[in-house]
Design an enzyme around this catalytic site. Structure first.
Site, PDB file in Angstrom:
ATOM      1  N   PRO A 182      41.740  29.161  40.425  1.00 49.47           N
ATOM      2  CA  PRO A 182      41.934  30.615  40.283  1.00 49.47           C
ATOM      3  C   PRO A 182      42.896  30.976  39.155  1.00 49.47           C
ATOM      4  O   PRO A 182      43.921  30.305  38.962  1.00 49.47           O
ATOM      5  CB  PRO A 182      42.505  31.026  41.645  1.00 49.47           C
ATOM      6  N   CYS A 183      42.560  32.047  38.447  1.00 45.24           N
ATOM      7  CA  CYS A 183      43.346  32.423  37.270  1.00 45.24           C
ATOM      8  C   CYS A 183      44.311  33.572  37.539  1.00 45.24           C
ATOM      9  O   CYS A 183      45.102  33.936  36.678  1.00 45.24           O
ATOM     10  CB  CYS A 183      42.407  32.828  36.129  1.00 45.24           C
ATOM     11  N   GLN A 184      44.266  34.170  38.749  1.00 42.54           N
ATOM     12  CA  GLN A 184      45.018  35.406  38.981  1.00 42.54           C
ATOM     13  C   GLN A 184      46.518  35.259  38.744  1.00 42.54           C
ATOM     14  O   GLN A 184      47.179  36.207  38.298  1.00 42.54           O
ATOM     15  CB  GLN A 184      44.764  35.921  40.406  1.00 42.54           C
TER      16      GLN A 184
END
Length: 443
Positions: free
Chosen positions: A83-85
């Site tokens: 995940p890049c959040q």
């Protein structure tokens, strides 16, 4: 035979789809979100009459050797995009809005690369491909791709990271992403940098191309291959959209809610190489296209209709002001009266014009799109159709990401937008997968 592929943090399957197209067998995977897991299961398994390969679950709670019985004698390649959040600017902004204590470096998602590596080592992967946003190079002062490469080299891999632009691989979108690529030392070879297929018609550098000189100070960074000598230019929005159905000709058209599984005929024959590929991805041409739903922005359709291609929220706000003043004059409302204020609130978007300049953007048919994001699940103001007065449809978002036209989304419209915005563009994935495939084919 090629190594089998284990697909982690799979989303709806963009990275896996590119590896499948290159000739790899995707034998297993993990995805946390049930809706995305259903999408990837349909498109990579059920459509072939096979049982699903991906399991829906939290990778932090899953044994790293769970897929040992699926990889065979040729071993495996582990791919995925944690995940890049926690890294992205949008994700950081959202966390900050929830409270000062919600800083990105406290977000557990920022450390899920450790679980990715746990699977790599437990599965004794022969090669590795990890994708993420360029902002992962500065996670509270830490360069995550650099850390991952260092960990890989400590475990017997030759590793590097680079930044690739999806537009250079035929995707109608300027989208820059970090890729960590590694192979075991004992393979006695390395995976070469992917070869671009398309080039920009200008010499203007992208956001992260401007930073390449600075990235060279890192041990494991490698500058991507250039596009000199390549004939094909970037795929534009006009190239991507021109054969798709007309859904909303003008602002007075009656809005029609369309289920994602309803197919419409194309408006024309395929007009270019990109459209032909989108129709023939699975080896058989299709003649109708699904996912033609788009958002019902009743207030904004007249504004969209008057925006020029390339216009942003500032231009849209001025148009809204003009429409409102004209309407107020027709009704004879006095300025600052209760009726005047109510009409203003009804007709004019209330976003801050200084802070949200690029919240709205009408696509330019002569250029690739700007980066598609998961926020499309909330609204599509960031990607307004170039010819029709509406936000892009689910299928048009999929085209911008280079998902083929018979890639199906059996979910809600919001979930489909989110899955598409989060995905690795399949054509970009294909470019990386080909580099890996050629490495192992050399045997």
């Amino acid at each position: 035979m090629m190594p089998n592929v284990i697909d982690l943090f799979s989303g709806c399957g963009g990275l896996a789809l590119g590896f499948e197209k290159a000739g790899f067998d995707i034998v297993a995977g993990i995805e946390l979100m049930p809706e995305a897991c259903k999408t990837i299961s349909y498109n990579l398994s059920w459509r072939y009459g096979k049982e699903e390969t991906h399991i829906c679950g939290d990778i932090t709670e899953i044994d790293g050797k769970i897929f040992k019985d699926r990889i065979g004698e040729e071993g495996c390649i582990v791919i995925g995009g944690p995940p890049c959040q926690a890294y992205s600017m949008a994700g950081r902004g959202k966390l900050k809005s929830l409270g000062e204590e919600r800083v990105n470096i406290k977000d557990a998602r920022g450390y899920l690369y450790q679980d990715f590596l746990r699977f790599v080592f437990d599965m004794d992967a022969r090669a590795v491909v990890m994708e993420n946003v360029p902002e992962s190079t500065n996670f509270g002062g830490q360069n995550i791709p650099e850390i991952v490469c260092k960990k890989l080299t400590e475990h017997g891999y030759v590793a590097y990271w680079t930044i690739l632009n999806s537009a250079d691989y035929g995707v109608p979108q300027v989208r820059e992403r970090v890729f960590v690529i590694a192979i075991k030392n004992e393979e006695t070879k390395r995976v070469k940098l992917p070869m671009p297929t398309n080039r920009s018609i200008t010499d203007e550098l992208t956001q992260h191309q401007k930073r390449f000189e600075g990235y060279k100070s890192y041990t494991f960074f490698e500058e991507p291959n250039g596009t000199e000598g390549i004939e094909k230019t970037w795929t534009t929005i006009g190239d991507a959209f021109s054969d798709l159905p007309i859904l909303f000709p003008n602002a007075k058209t009656k809005y029609k809610s369309v289920a994602l599984n309803i197919e419409y005929p194309y408006r024309s024959e395929a007009q270019n190489e990109f459209q032909t590929m989108m129709r023939n991805w699975y080896g058989k041409e299709i003649f109708g296209v699904s996912a033609n739903s788009f958002r019902r922005n009743t207030r904004d359709f007249p504004i969209f209709e008057r925006m020029k291609q390339g216009d942003n929220y500032i231009a849209a706000s001025k148009i809204a002001d003009e429409l409102f003043e004209k309407e107020a004059k027709v009704f004879g409302y006095e300025r600052d009266s209760e009726e005047y204020i109510k009409l203003h609130d009804k007709m004019v978007p209330q976003y801050d014009r200084e802070k949200f300049e690029n919240k709205w953007k009408r696509l330019d048919e002569l250029k690739p799109s700007h980066t598609l994001v998961a926020h499309l699940a909330k609204d599509t103001y960031s990607h307004i159709h170039p010819w029709e007065p509406r936000g892009i449809s689910v299928r048009e978002a999929a085209r911008i990401q280079s998902f083929p036209d018979d890639f199906y989304f059996d979910c809600s419209m919001g979930d489909a937008y989110k899955q598409i915005g989060n995905a690795v563009p399949p054509l970009l994935a294909l470019g990386v997968a080909k580099a890996v495939y050629h490495t192992f084919k050399e045997d």
